[in-house]
Design a protein around this motif. Structure first.
Motif, short mmCIF file in Angstrom:
data_model
loop_
_atom_site.label_atom_id
_atom_site.label_comp_id
_atom_site.label_asym_id
_atom_site.label_seq_id
_atom_site.Cartn_x
_atom_site.Cartn_y
_atom_site.Cartn_z
N HIS A 346 -14.64 6.89 16.92
CA HIS A 346 -15.86 6.10 16.72
C HIS A 346 -17.06 6.94 17.13
O HIS A 346 -17.16 7.38 18.28
CB HIS A 346 -15.82 4.81 17.53
CG HIS A 346 -14.80 3.82 17.04
ND1 HIS A 346 -15.13 2.74 16.25
CD2 HIS A 346 -13.46 3.77 17.20
CE1 HIS A 346 -14.03 2.06 15.95
NE2 HIS A 346 -13.00 2.66 16.52
N GLU A 348 -21.14 6.72 17.31
CA GLU A 348 -22.15 5.67 17.30
C GLU A 348 -23.45 6.13 17.95
O GLU A 348 -23.43 6.89 18.93
CB GLU A 348 -21.64 4.44 18.07
CG GLU A 348 -20.29 3.91 17.62
CD GLU A 348 -19.65 3.00 18.65
OE1 GLU A 348 -20.19 2.88 19.77
OE2 GLU A 348 -18.60 2.42 18.35
N HIS A 377 -14.71 6.15 12.14
CA HIS A 377 -15.84 5.24 12.01
C HIS A 377 -17.11 5.93 12.51
O HIS A 377 -17.14 6.47 13.62
CB HIS A 377 -15.61 3.97 12.85
CG HIS A 377 -14.38 3.21 12.47
ND1 HIS A 377 -14.43 2.01 11.77
CD2 HIS A 377 -13.06 3.45 12.70
CE1 HIS A 377 -13.20 1.57 11.59
NE2 HIS A 377 -12.35 2.42 12.14
N SER A 379 -21.41 5.06 12.74
CA SER A 379 -22.42 4.03 12.51
C SER A 379 -23.66 4.28 13.34
O SER A 379 -23.61 4.92 14.40
CB SER A 379 -21.85 2.64 12.84
OG SER A 379 -21.50 2.55 14.20
N ASN A 380 -24.77 3.77 12.85
CA ASN A 380 -26.07 3.85 13.51
C ASN A 380 -26.41 5.29 13.90
O ASN A 380 -26.58 5.63 15.07
CB ASN A 380 -26.14 2.95 14.74
CG ASN A 380 -27.58 2.71 15.18
OD1 ASN A 380 -28.51 2.78 14.38
ND2 ASN A 380 -27.76 2.46 16.46
N TYR A 426 -14.99 5.14 7.42
CA TYR A 426 -16.01 4.11 7.35
C TYR A 426 -17.36 4.68 7.84
O TYR A 426 -17.46 5.15 8.98
CB TYR A 426 -15.62 2.91 8.22
CG TYR A 426 -14.30 2.29 7.83
CD1 TYR A 426 -14.24 1.30 6.86
CD2 TYR A 426 -13.12 2.70 8.43
CE1 TYR A 426 -13.03 0.72 6.50
CE2 TYR A 426 -11.90 2.14 8.08
CZ TYR A 426 -11.86 1.15 7.11
OH TYR A 426 -10.65 0.60 6.75
N LEU A 427 -18.36 4.61 7.00
CA LEU A 427 -19.70 5.13 7.30
C LEU A 427 -20.70 4.00 7.10
O LEU A 427 -20.79 3.42 6.02
CB LEU A 427 -20.03 6.31 6.40
CG LEU A 427 -18.97 7.42 6.33
CD1 LEU A 427 -19.27 8.38 5.18
CD2 LEU A 427 -18.89 8.17 7.65
N LYS A 428 -21.49 3.68 8.13
CA LYS A 428 -22.34 2.49 8.05
C LYS A 428 -23.65 2.71 8.82
O LYS A 428 -23.66 3.31 9.90
CB LYS A 428 -21.59 1.29 8.64
CG LYS A 428 -22.33 -0.03 8.53
CD LYS A 428 -21.48 -1.17 9.08
CE LYS A 428 -22.20 -2.51 8.96
NZ LYS A 428 -21.38 -3.62 9.51
N ASP A 429 -24.74 2.22 8.25
CA ASP A 429 -26.05 2.22 8.92
C ASP A 429 -26.46 3.63 9.33
O ASP A 429 -26.67 3.93 10.52
CB ASP A 429 -26.04 1.29 10.14
CG ASP A 429 -25.73 -0.15 9.78
OD1 ASP A 429 -26.06 -0.56 8.64
OD2 ASP A 429 -25.15 -0.87 10.61
N ILE A 430 -26.58 4.49 8.34
CA ILE A 430 -26.90 5.90 8.60
C ILE A 430 -28.09 6.30 7.74
O ILE A 430 -28.11 6.08 6.52
CB ILE A 430 -25.69 6.80 8.30
CG1 ILE A 430 -24.50 6.39 9.19
CG2 ILE A 430 -26.04 8.27 8.52
CD1 ILE A 430 -23.22 7.12 8.88
N GLU A 456 -21.77 1.97 3.71
CA GLU A 456 -22.61 0.78 3.70
C GLU A 456 -23.93 1.07 4.41
O GLU A 456 -23.95 1.63 5.51
CB GLU A 456 -21.89 -0.37 4.41
CG GLU A 456 -22.68 -1.67 4.43
CD GLU A 456 -21.92 -2.83 5.07
OE1 GLU A 456 -22.55 -3.87 5.33
OE2 GLU A 456 -20.72 -2.67 5.33
#
Length: 519
Positions: A346, A348, A377, A379-380, A426-430, A456
């Motif tokens: 993860h 983050e 994962h 994110s951010n 999983y790639l998110k909020d980047i 996403e």
């Protein structure tokens, strides 16, 4: 309301993390009070309160004068059985006299639960060895300076005679057993160790010494600055580590590790000077750390095929949070030595600034069936001036056979014991600004496609003055400039609110995608 939590405690330090939606830096500045005494301002998500007393009870308060917000935590420091000053054991700290033996004597004399303290000074050393159940503290102005003569460094054999391979695996070079020089700080099968403080560990490397003709083995392979082999419950906190001979911090087959609020610095052109490379490690926390290095900032590994056949030990359960990565080849990298597998990572609340790649996965045929990369994962994250923010390269051309047809062929080859696997990503909020080469480059094996890629809330904007470069390291790829996403050989692809602006090509090139979901 933001949440203030303790992430590590020793007899003289407490490290904190303030949960924030902004990566690495806080959205607003706070004033720090310790037992009502003002200690300065805090503008980062992770910081350390130092110079505390053992078994002390402390009230830690953050105040924001503008908003009136107040956050308080009560925390007790850990007890301490002994305090040892290395100068009492004969260390001089003048940068000229060798202090290795005095320091080693202080470490060996320290009882369980004790602290070995380095006051201000420059301590010229060859490798020193840790032991269990102690704290090493570098005071303000204390520098451990590596001596340059490699002939005086102890050698760790790649493998010693042992009934079990794990117990005998000692020296390592790029994922294989090999003779290596001991590192400035070497821990072998130790546990419950803290290395903390305000000071510096300086590998003292240059292009006249360790970095000269770096791919040639001279007596043994280059040392790390910190090497942890089969260790448990280790905290490295607060210090600066720089000018490493090769990888800066290299934990191997270790578990329950914390790397908190560090500053890791190597020149941009220093060869193989990765920042932190956990290899076949479990339960690792990397938080609040700044990297500016000559290779990958963080590279998560698990050995090559020859090692995994004897001991398939994955790297798993790693958390990387509130870190700043600058100038490395990759910010957070998995592989390419990953034959034991890498699982449950993860990443983050981080900033990647002017790295070649951002989130980078690199593997190749020959890494083996235990080379499973899964549940990754991110994110951010904010990326600034990164050449290619997202890459998955299943044709990485490393090693002596890296340019063979077996590695570079894009034909569908038989799946066998040498075939690796890339699972769920999983790639998110980047957000990626001033991107240079490509928004992303993901190329799986035709015989074993990337299982799943979910993206996403991804925003990529290109620098109008970008220059061409290679999106990844594989044979026959052409240079790119302001290219969109290249996606090839993926089973399941999900795109939700993925925006590419100012590209010179189509936003997406999709080939050999089995299932696709776009929202």
């Amino acid at each position: 309301m933001e949440e203030l939590k303790v992430i590590s405690t020793t007899s003289t330090t407490i490290s904190f993390e303030l949960k924030s939606s902004k990566p690495y830096y806080l959205e607003k500045k706070y004033q720090l009070y310790v037992n009502s005494d003002y200690m300065g301002d805090v503008d980062r998500s992770v910081w350390t309160v130092k110079n505390l007393q053992p078994s002390g009870q402390y009230e830690i308060t953050l105040k924001n004068e503008k908003t009136g917000e107040r956050l308080t935590v009560f925390q007790q420091t850990k007890p301490e059985t002994a305090y040892i000053n290395v100068k009492d054991f004969g260390a001089v700290g003048d940068g000229k006299r060798l202090d290795t033996f005095s320091i080693q004597a202080a470490i060996m004399a320290c009882p369980d639960g004790g602290r070995v303290y380095f006051p201000e000074g420059v301590y010229l050393i060859y490798p020193i060895f840790l032991k269990s159940n102690i704290t090493i503290e570098l005071g303000k102005g204390a520098v451990l300076l590596g001596a340059k003569e490699r002939e005086m460094y102890p050698i760790l054999p790649g493998e010693i005679d042992s009934q079990e391979f794990k117990n005998g695996y000692l020296g390592s070079w790029e994922g294989e057993t090999n003779n290596m020089f001991a590192s400035l700080i070497t821990g072998i099968s130790v546990e419950n160790v803290n290395v903390i403080g305000d000071g510096i560990i300086d590998g003292n490397s240059s292009f006249d010494t360790w970095w000269y003709d770096a791919k040639v083995k001279r007596i043994a392979w280059r040392p790390r600055t910190v090497y942890l082999n089969k260790c448990k419950n280790v905290l490295i906190e607060g210090i600066t580590i720089k000018n490493s001979p090769s990888w800066t911090i290299h934990p191997l087959m270790s578990q329950n590790l914390k790397f908190v609020n560090l500053n890791i610095e190597n020149p941009k052109d220093a060869p193989n000077t990765d920042g932190l490379d956990p290899e076949s490690c479990k339960d690792v926390l990397i938080v609040g750390t700044r990297f500016s290095v000559g290779d990958d900032c963080i590279a998560i590994k698990s050995g090559k095929l020859s090692v995994s056949q004897k001991l398939p030990m994955p790297s798993e359960n790693l958390i990387i949070r509130n870190c700043l990565m600058e100038y490395g080849h990759g910010a957070v990298v998995i592989g390419s030595e990953m034959s034991g597998g890498v699982k449950n990572v993860h990443v983050e609340n981080c900033i990647f600034r002017k790295t070649d790649r951002g989130i980078r996965i690199k593997t190749r045929r020959g890494r083996g069936k235990t080379g499973v990369i899964d549940e990754i994962h991110a994110s951010n994250i904010r990326m600034e001036g990164v050449l290619t923010p997202f890459t998955i390269n299943s044709f990485y051309f490393c090693d002596a056979d890296g340019n063979t047809e077996y590695v570079w062929s894009k034909e569908k080859l038989p799946v066998d014991d040498r075939t690796p696997y890339v699972g769920n990503i999983y790639l998110k909020d980047i957000t990626c600004i001033d991107t240079q080469v490509a928004a992303g480059y993901m190329y799986g094996l035709p015989e074993r496609k990337i299982e799943r890629v979910d993206m996403e809330n991804i925003y990529v904007n290109f620098d109008s003055n970008a220059k061409p470069d290679y999106p990844e390291m594989l044979s026959f790829v052409e240079e790119m400039c302001r290219n969109g996403f290249y996606l090839n050989n993926i089973k399941k692809l999900k795109l939700k609110n993925v925006i590419v602006e100012n590209a010179a090509t189509e936003p997406f090139i999709k080939l050999n995608i089995d299932e696709e979901y776009v929202e």
